[in-house]
Design an enzyme around this catalytic site. Structure first.
Site, PDB file in Angstrom:
ATOM      1  N   ASP A 198       0.848  -1.199   0.000  1.00 39.30           N
ATOM      2  CA  ASP A 198       0.000   0.000   0.000  1.00 39.30           C
ATOM      3  C   ASP A 198       0.882   1.247   0.000  1.00 39.30           C
ATOM      4  O   ASP A 198       1.627   1.500   0.952  1.00 39.30           O
ATOM      5  CB  ASP A 198      -0.861  -0.060   1.266  1.00 39.30           C
ATOM      6  N   ILE A 199       0.773   2.043  -1.043  1.00 39.18           N
ATOM      7  CA  ILE A 199       1.648   3.214  -1.198  1.00 39.18           C
ATOM      8  C   ILE A 199       1.454   4.219  -0.058  1.00 39.18           C
ATOM      9  O   ILE A 199       2.374   4.973   0.274  1.00 39.18           O
ATOM     10  CB  ILE A 199       1.420   3.873  -2.582  1.00 39.18           C
ATOM     11  N   ASN A 216      -7.640  11.785 -10.995  1.00 37.16           N
ATOM     12  CA  ASN A 216      -8.407  12.101 -12.212  1.00 37.16           C
ATOM     13  C   ASN A 216      -8.354  13.618 -12.419  1.00 37.16           C
ATOM     14  O   ASN A 216      -7.837  14.354 -11.579  1.00 37.16           O
ATOM     15  CB  ASN A 216      -9.841  11.567 -12.114  1.00 37.16           C
ATOM     16  N   GLY A 245      -9.847   3.479  -5.995  1.00 33.90           N
ATOM     17  CA  GLY A 245      -8.498   2.938  -6.152  1.00 33.90           C
ATOM     18  C   GLY A 245      -7.483   3.625  -5.264  1.00 33.90           C
ATOM     19  O   GLY A 245      -7.742   3.945  -4.100  1.00 33.90           O
ATOM     20  N   ASP A 292      -6.308   6.576  -5.432  1.00 33.00           N
ATOM     21  CA  ASP A 292      -6.725   7.947  -5.114  1.00 33.00           C
ATOM     22  C   ASP A 292      -7.559   7.957  -3.820  1.00 33.00           C
ATOM     23  O   ASP A 292      -7.293   8.740  -2.879  1.00 33.00           O
ATOM     24  CB  ASP A 292      -7.547   8.464  -6.305  1.00 33.00           C
ATOM     25  N   SER A 309      -2.744   4.482 -14.174  1.00 29.51           N
ATOM     26  CA  SER A 309      -3.671   4.122 -15.276  1.00 29.51           C
ATOM     27  C   SER A 309      -3.990   2.633 -15.387  1.00 29.51           C
ATOM     28  O   SER A 309      -4.795   2.259 -16.241  1.00 29.51           O
ATOM     29  CB  SER A 309      -3.182   4.606 -16.652  1.00 29.51           C
ATOM     30  N   GLY A 330      -5.502   0.613 -13.283  1.00 26.90           N
ATOM     31  CA  GLY A 330      -6.691   0.153 -12.571  1.00 26.90           C
ATOM     32  C   GLY A 330      -7.934   0.471 -13.390  1.00 26.90           C
ATOM     33  O   GLY A 330      -8.115  -0.040 -14.496  1.00 26.90           O
ATOM     34  N   VAL A 331      -8.737   1.374 -12.861  1.00 30.66           N
ATOM     35  CA  VAL A 331      -9.983   1.758 -13.525  1.00 30.66           C
ATOM     36  C   VAL A 331      -9.724   2.294 -14.944  1.00 30.66           C
ATOM     37  O   VAL A 331     -10.554   2.109 -15.843  1.00 30.66           O
ATOM     38  CB  VAL A 331     -10.705   2.824 -12.675  1.00 30.66           C
ATOM     39  N   TYR A 332      -8.569   2.888 -15.184  1.00 29.17           N
ATOM     40  CA  TYR A 332      -8.282   3.472 -16.499  1.00 29.17           C
ATOM     41  C   TYR A 332      -7.825   2.442 -17.532  1.00 29.17           C
ATOM     42  O   TYR A 332      -7.612   2.780 -18.696  1.00 29.17           O
ATOM     43  CB  TYR A 332      -7.278   4.624 -16.383  1.00 29.17           C
TER      44      TYR A 332
END
Ligand code: ADP
Length: 186
Positions: free
Chosen positions: A23-24, A37, A45, A47, A130, A132-134
């Site tokens: 985990d960052i 975004n 995610g 973010d 980018s 993940g969801v992207y």
């Protein structure tokens, strides 16, 4: 997730590159990069994890920034994070590869390193922007991430001396290691 652990470390000229798994938000570095975004007003995610860990002051500062264009980056404080700063970079949404996605992803890494350099930050950690969801293909993203970081380290003496690729899965960590090996590093 637990404390991030080191999967791979190598020296590239004067810099150290680390591939870590975890985990960052738990990393003790000068700045962590957020895969944000364009609104910079938070999302899911990584973010969401960064905003939860940093606390509501982070969103308050982000509201003052007026968003961020794809491929660009903006810096804030880190608030409750160990990291003193968050660098918010906006990755491209994958849409087949012919909309400049590769160049925009590379620009995220380049612009984040430039901001860190301008602020004199000695260590910087990236998530796999980018992927993940992207929906950017992860192997292709890992090659761009590692290639861009390696060339920025070579190109500028003021780049952070430690750069971490903080991967969120074993598979992602392997892709980053393989990409470095393919460049003849590692
Ligand atoms: P994007 O919208 O840029 O695709 P995501 O947050 O959906 O951003 O995903 C980017 C990458 O971050 C993915 O590889 C995801 O697995 C990873 N990720 C999610 N949470 C964390 C976290 N807490 N620390 C590090 N990486 C994370």
């Amino acid at each position: 997730m637990n404390e991030p652990r080191r999967i791979h470390a190598l020296e590239v000229g004067p810099a150290v590159l680390d591939i870590m798994l975890g985990d960052i938000t738990r990393l003790d570095v000068h700045a962590i990069v957020n895969a944000a975004n364009r609104s910079l007003l938070g999302g899911g995610g990584v973010d969401g994890a960064i905003h939860r860990a940093a606390g509501p002051e982070l969103l308050a500062e982000c509201r003052t920034l007026g968003g961020c264009a794809t491929g660009e980056a903006k810096i804030t404080a880190g608030y409750r994070l160990k990291a003193r700063h968050v660098i918010h970079a906006v990755g491209p949404i994958w849409s087949g590869g012919d909309r400049n996605e590769d160049q925009l992803l590379a620009a995220c890494y380049r612009n984040a390193i430039a901001l860190a350099a301008r602020h004199g930050l000695a260590s910087l950690a990236f998530p796999a922007i980018s992927t993940g969801v992207y929906a950017f293909p992860p192997a292709r993203a890992a090659r761009i991430a590692t290639g861009t970081v390696v060339s920025e380290i070579a190109a500028r003496a003021d780049a952070p001396g430690r750069i971490v690729f903080c991967c969120f899965s074993e598979e992602s960590a392997r892709l980053h290691s393989d990409a470095l090996i393919d460049f003849g590093l590692g």
